[in-house]
Design a protein around this motif. Structure first.
Motif, PDB file in Angstrom:
ATOM      1  N   LEU A 268     -15.030  -7.817  -5.226  1.00 18.42           N
ATOM      2  CA  LEU A 268     -15.165  -6.694  -4.293  1.00 18.42           C
ATOM      3  C   LEU A 268     -15.459  -5.419  -5.057  1.00 18.42           C
ATOM      4  O   LEU A 268     -15.051  -5.268  -6.208  1.00 18.42           O
ATOM      5  CB  LEU A 268     -13.873  -6.531  -3.475  1.00 18.42           C
ATOM      6  CG  LEU A 268     -13.524  -7.687  -2.542  1.00 18.42           C
ATOM      7  CD1 LEU A 268     -12.144  -7.478  -1.941  1.00 18.42           C
ATOM      8  CD2 LEU A 268     -14.559  -7.829  -1.425  1.00 18.42           C
ATOM      9  N   THR A 272     -13.382  -1.087  -1.843  1.00 14.86           N
ATOM     10  CA  THR A 272     -12.714  -2.123  -1.058  1.00 14.86           C
ATOM     11  C   THR A 272     -11.499  -2.669  -1.788  1.00 14.86           C
ATOM     12  O   THR A 272     -10.423  -2.844  -1.189  1.00 14.86           O
ATOM     13  CB  THR A 272     -13.695  -3.268  -0.753  1.00 14.86           C
ATOM     14  OG1 THR A 272     -14.857  -2.726  -0.122  1.00 14.86           O
ATOM     15  CG2 THR A 272     -13.060  -4.303   0.154  1.00 14.86           C
ATOM     16  N   ALA A 273     -11.643  -2.943  -3.077  1.00 11.56           N
ATOM     17  CA  ALA A 273     -10.535  -3.500  -3.854  1.00 11.56           C
ATOM     18  C   ALA A 273      -9.351  -2.532  -3.901  1.00 11.56           C
ATOM     19  O   ALA A 273      -8.186  -2.949  -3.824  1.00 11.56           O
ATOM     20  CB  ALA A 273     -11.003  -3.831  -5.268  1.00 11.56           C
ATOM     21  N   ARG A 275      -8.385  -0.419  -1.665  1.00  9.78           N
ATOM     22  CA  ARG A 275      -7.662  -0.469  -0.391  1.00  9.78           C
ATOM     23  C   ARG A 275      -6.723  -1.664  -0.350  1.00  9.78           C
ATOM     24  O   ARG A 275      -5.576  -1.551   0.086  1.00  9.78           O
ATOM     25  CB  ARG A 275      -8.645  -0.522   0.775  1.00  9.78           C
ATOM     26  CG  ARG A 275      -9.240   0.841   1.121  1.00  9.78           C
ATOM     27  CD  ARG A 275     -10.362   0.708   2.141  1.00  9.78           C
ATOM     28  NE  ARG A 275     -10.735   1.987   2.718  1.00  9.78           N
ATOM     29  CZ  ARG A 275     -11.515   2.879   2.148  1.00  9.78           C
ATOM     30  NH1 ARG A 275     -12.003   2.636   0.939  1.00  9.78           N
ATOM     31  NH2 ARG A 275     -11.802   4.022   2.753  1.00  9.78           N
ATOM     32  N   PHE A 276      -7.193  -2.812  -0.789  1.00 11.71           N
ATOM     33  CA  PHE A 276      -6.338  -3.993  -0.769  1.00 11.71           C
ATOM     34  C   PHE A 276      -5.130  -3.816  -1.691  1.00 11.71           C
ATOM     35  O   PHE A 276      -4.017  -4.262  -1.364  1.00 11.71           O
ATOM     36  CB  PHE A 276      -7.136  -5.239  -1.166  1.00 11.71           C
ATOM     37  CG  PHE A 276      -8.121  -5.685  -0.116  1.00 11.71           C
ATOM     38  CD1 PHE A 276      -7.888  -5.437   1.220  1.00 11.71           C
ATOM     39  CD2 PHE A 276      -9.276  -6.365  -0.466  1.00 11.71           C
ATOM     40  CE1 PHE A 276      -8.779  -5.844   2.200  1.00 11.71           C
ATOM     41  CE2 PHE A 276     -10.186  -6.781   0.499  1.00 11.71           C
ATOM     42  CZ  PHE A 276      -9.935  -6.514   1.829  1.00 11.71           C
ATOM     43  N   GLU A 277      -5.326  -3.179  -2.823  1.00  8.91           N
ATOM     44  CA  GLU A 277      -4.197  -2.916  -3.725  1.00  8.91           C
ATOM     45  C   GLU A 277      -3.198  -1.961  -3.081  1.00  8.91           C
ATOM     46  O   GLU A 277      -1.986  -2.158  -3.158  1.00  8.91           O
ATOM     47  CB  GLU A 277      -4.700  -2.340  -5.051  1.00  8.91           C
ATOM     48  CG  GLU A 277      -5.454  -3.327  -5.927  1.00  8.91           C
ATOM     49  CD  GLU A 277      -5.846  -2.711  -7.256  1.00  8.91           C
ATOM     50  OE1 GLU A 277      -4.967  -2.112  -7.909  1.00  8.91           O
ATOM     51  OE2 GLU A 277      -7.027  -2.814  -7.643  1.00  8.91           O
ATOM     52  N   TRP A 279      -2.769  -1.444   0.147  1.00 10.61           N
ATOM     53  CA  TRP A 279      -2.114  -2.110   1.269  1.00 10.61           C
ATOM     54  C   TRP A 279      -1.038  -3.084   0.778  1.00 10.61           C
ATOM     55  O   TRP A 279       0.019  -3.216   1.409  1.00 10.61           O
ATOM     56  CB  TRP A 279      -3.141  -2.860   2.111  1.00 10.61           C
ATOM     57  CG  TRP A 279      -4.134  -1.940   2.782  1.00 10.61           C
ATOM     58  CD1 TRP A 279      -4.040  -0.577   2.898  1.00 10.61           C
ATOM     59  CD2 TRP A 279      -5.365  -2.303   3.403  1.00 10.61           C
ATOM     60  NE1 TRP A 279      -5.136  -0.073   3.557  1.00 10.61           N
ATOM     61  CE2 TRP A 279      -5.969  -1.105   3.880  1.00 10.61           C
ATOM     62  CE3 TRP A 279      -6.032  -3.508   3.600  1.00 10.61           C
ATOM     63  CZ2 TRP A 279      -7.190  -1.103   4.552  1.00 10.61           C
ATOM     64  CZ3 TRP A 279      -7.252  -3.506   4.259  1.00 10.61           C
ATOM     65  CH2 TRP A 279      -7.820  -2.314   4.734  1.00 10.61           C
ATOM     66  N   THR A 280      -1.305  -3.751  -0.337  1.00  9.04           N
ATOM     67  CA  THR A 280      -0.280  -4.642  -0.907  1.00  9.04           C
ATOM     68  C   THR A 280       0.951  -3.846  -1.329  1.00  9.04           C
ATOM     69  O   THR A 280       2.098  -4.247  -1.062  1.00  9.04           O
ATOM     70  CB  THR A 280      -0.849  -5.399  -2.119  1.00  9.04           C
ATOM     71  OG1 THR A 280      -1.991  -6.157  -1.717  1.00  9.04           O
ATOM     72  CG2 THR A 280       0.197  -6.332  -2.711  1.00  9.04           C
ATOM     73  N   SER A 316      -5.587   3.301   6.022  1.00  8.32           N
ATOM     74  CA  SER A 316      -5.486   2.517   7.250  1.00  8.32           C
ATOM     75  C   SER A 316      -4.370   3.122   8.087  1.00  8.32           C
ATOM     76  O   SER A 316      -3.231   3.229   7.610  1.00  8.32           O
ATOM     77  CB  SER A 316      -5.190   1.044   6.970  1.00  8.32           C
ATOM     78  OG  SER A 316      -4.892   0.362   8.180  1.00  8.32           O
ATOM     79  N   TYR A 378      -9.820   0.829   8.518  1.00  6.89           N
ATOM     80  CA  TYR A 378     -10.227   1.068   7.128  1.00  6.89           C
ATOM     81  C   TYR A 378     -10.044   2.529   6.712  1.00  6.89           C
ATOM     82  O   TYR A 378     -10.446   2.945   5.639  1.00  6.89           O
ATOM     83  CB  TYR A 378     -11.701   0.658   6.985  1.00  6.89           C
ATOM     84  CG  TYR A 378     -12.086   0.135   5.619  1.00  6.89           C
ATOM     85  CD1 TYR A 378     -11.465  -0.979   5.061  1.00  6.89           C
ATOM     86  CD2 TYR A 378     -13.111   0.745   4.892  1.00  6.89           C
ATOM     87  CE1 TYR A 378     -11.845  -1.462   3.821  1.00  6.89           C
ATOM     88  CE2 TYR A 378     -13.503   0.267   3.649  1.00  6.89           C
ATOM     89  CZ  TYR A 378     -12.859  -0.842   3.114  1.00  6.89           C
ATOM     90  OH  TYR A 378     -13.240  -1.316   1.883  1.00  6.89           O
TER      91      TYR A 378
END
Length: 448
Positions: A268, A272-273, A275-277, A279-280, A316, A378
């Protein structure tokens, strides 16, 4: 007419706060607050005409529940990580302030013509904001994509506000599309709506906001399916080769969602990456603070879980509400979105089937709500005034508009049905009936 102009001022001002803002000279009172106070004061003093047509709004309880969840979040914040109370109070004031516009515009007191004009003005303001983004895009050029050459329209001074701008344009695009699809006899307005669609579409492209691309496609697809499934399928087929006609920078931006690393493995992109970090880390934050860390505390906590993103936003709205206000806050937000969607469906059911204008605006409003919900997956612009103020104004105006349409329809039905003759007249016309059933047709009848 004067009050209508007064109601139009916040609609024009809110998305253009950066252009039109100035100091009031009163601490804690900005021009948006001042405008709100003036409009509310005038409506309250104007008399009974400016009371809402519906006793209780469809989303009133949902908004009150959300406000309560935010207040609890404020208490948690002060109890677990006390800071400057006035800063936190100002923060929650800003969160609550813009949704209050719904309550203002549902009691606008305008007739059908005036309400329609205010709804159209909301769309005109959105289109003008889109033109500003297009001008920026042309200035930057649509050659190759660059992160720092993204249009933000009136929503910011640099590319950092481009995602918010994209969400705004994607939110209001369905209103234009619905008018273009469902206005059958109003050719002038249909032509204007098509022009609005083009402006919103190009403005979205100029922001290079991938979530806005997706939101726009989903909204347009749903409206096309609602209009005609065959038409939707034909347009869908035609759009595949049309992708090649898009500016290279747009297709390049979409392609950046997945990249290849030095050994050719797909991964990613950084945006994008990250955001995932985040959110985790937010999920770990919530697991340690089940009731939430408190309002306005996410940025101060996220560094404990993802140090490289210390001070970052959640990117988010749903993750942010869960982390700061716990399950109650998230449930309140989902409930509000559900009630907004139900309100839109209620509009469609309430208006007559042969009223193309009301049908188009109601269907468009449903997709505005859907786009708003998607726009906060997002990112987190739900409480940002520049993006959301006119959404809340539109909610109130649409409620008032549909209530007027319902009254108009019921009035026409009543006028179409002849009034039943009074019983006394029946007795006078048919004396024998009066003798057979004395008293049923009045005393005068029984004496015939």
């Amino acid at each position: 007419m004067l009050i209508r102009l007064l109601l139009a001022v916040p609609i024009l001002f809110m998305p253009n706060m950066l252009h039109l803002s100035f100091e009031t000279g009163i601490p804690g009172l900005n021009i948006a607050n001042l405008l709100f106070i003036v409009v509310v004061g005038v409506l309250l003093m104007a008399g009974r005409k400016y009371r809402p047509l519906e006793a209780r709004g469809p989303i009133t309880n949902a908004l009150l529940l959300l406000f309560a969840a935010l207040l609890i979040g404020l208490v948690i914040a002060q109890a677990t990580m006390p800071m400057n109370f006035m800063d936190d109070f100002t923060y929650i004031k800003n969160l609550v302030f813009y949704p209050l516009l719904y309550f203002v515009y549902r009691r606008c007191g305008q007739d059908l013509k005036g309400t329609r004009q205010l709804i159209i003005f909301v769309m005109i303001v959105a289109a003008v904001a889109g033109l500003e983004a297009i001008r920026e895009g042309l200035d930057y050029g649509f050659g190759r994509y660059s992160e720092t050459r993204r249009a933000s329209g009136p929503f910011g001074v640099d590319y950092s506000s481009a995602n918010r701008a994209g969400v705004f344009y994607a939110m209001f695009l369905p209103m234009f599309v619905a008018m273009a699809l469902f206005f059958r006899k109003q050719k002038l307005w249909r032509t204007a709506a098509i022009a609005g669609c083009a402006i919103m579409a190009v403005a979205i492209m100029a922001t290079y906001s991938r979530q806005s691309y997706l939101i726009a496609l989903v909204a347009v697809a749903l409206l096309l399916i609602r209009r005609n499934v065959v038409l939707a399928a034909v347009i869908g087929v035609l759009m595949v080769p049309a992708i090649s006609l898009l500016p290279e920078s747009v297709t390049q931006r979409v392609a950046e969602t997945e990249q290849e690393d030095s050994v050719g493995a797909e991964q990613l992109d950084v945006s994008t990456a990250s955001r995932f970090e985040i959110w985790t880390g937010a999920m770990e934050m919530w697991s340690e603070h089940p009731a939430g860390v408190g309002l306005n505390r996410f940025k101060r906590h996220i560094g404990n879980y993802v140090p490289r993103y210390a001070g970052y936003d959640a990117h988010s709205m749903y993750v942010l509400m869960l982390a700061e206000c716990g399950p109650l806050g998230l449930a309140a937000l989902f409930y509000l979105l559900w009630r907004l969607l139900a309100m839109g469906v209620g509009f469609v059911r309430a208006v007559p089937g042969n009223d193309a204008e009301a049908k188009a605006l109601s269907l468009g409003f449903i997709l505005v709500v859907v786009s708003t919900a998607l726009g906060n997956v997002y990112g987190s612009p739900f409480f940002e005034g520049a993006v959301m103020a006119n959404f809340w104004a539109l909610c109130g105006l649409m409620e008032h508009y549909v209530a007027l349409k319902k009254r108009q329809a019921s009035g026409l039905v009543a006028a179409a049905q002849p009034a039943a003759p009074p019983a006394a007249h029946i007795g006078q016309r048919f004396p024998l009936a009066a003798r057979i059933a004395p008293g049923r047709y009045g005393e005068s009848d029984s004496r015939q």
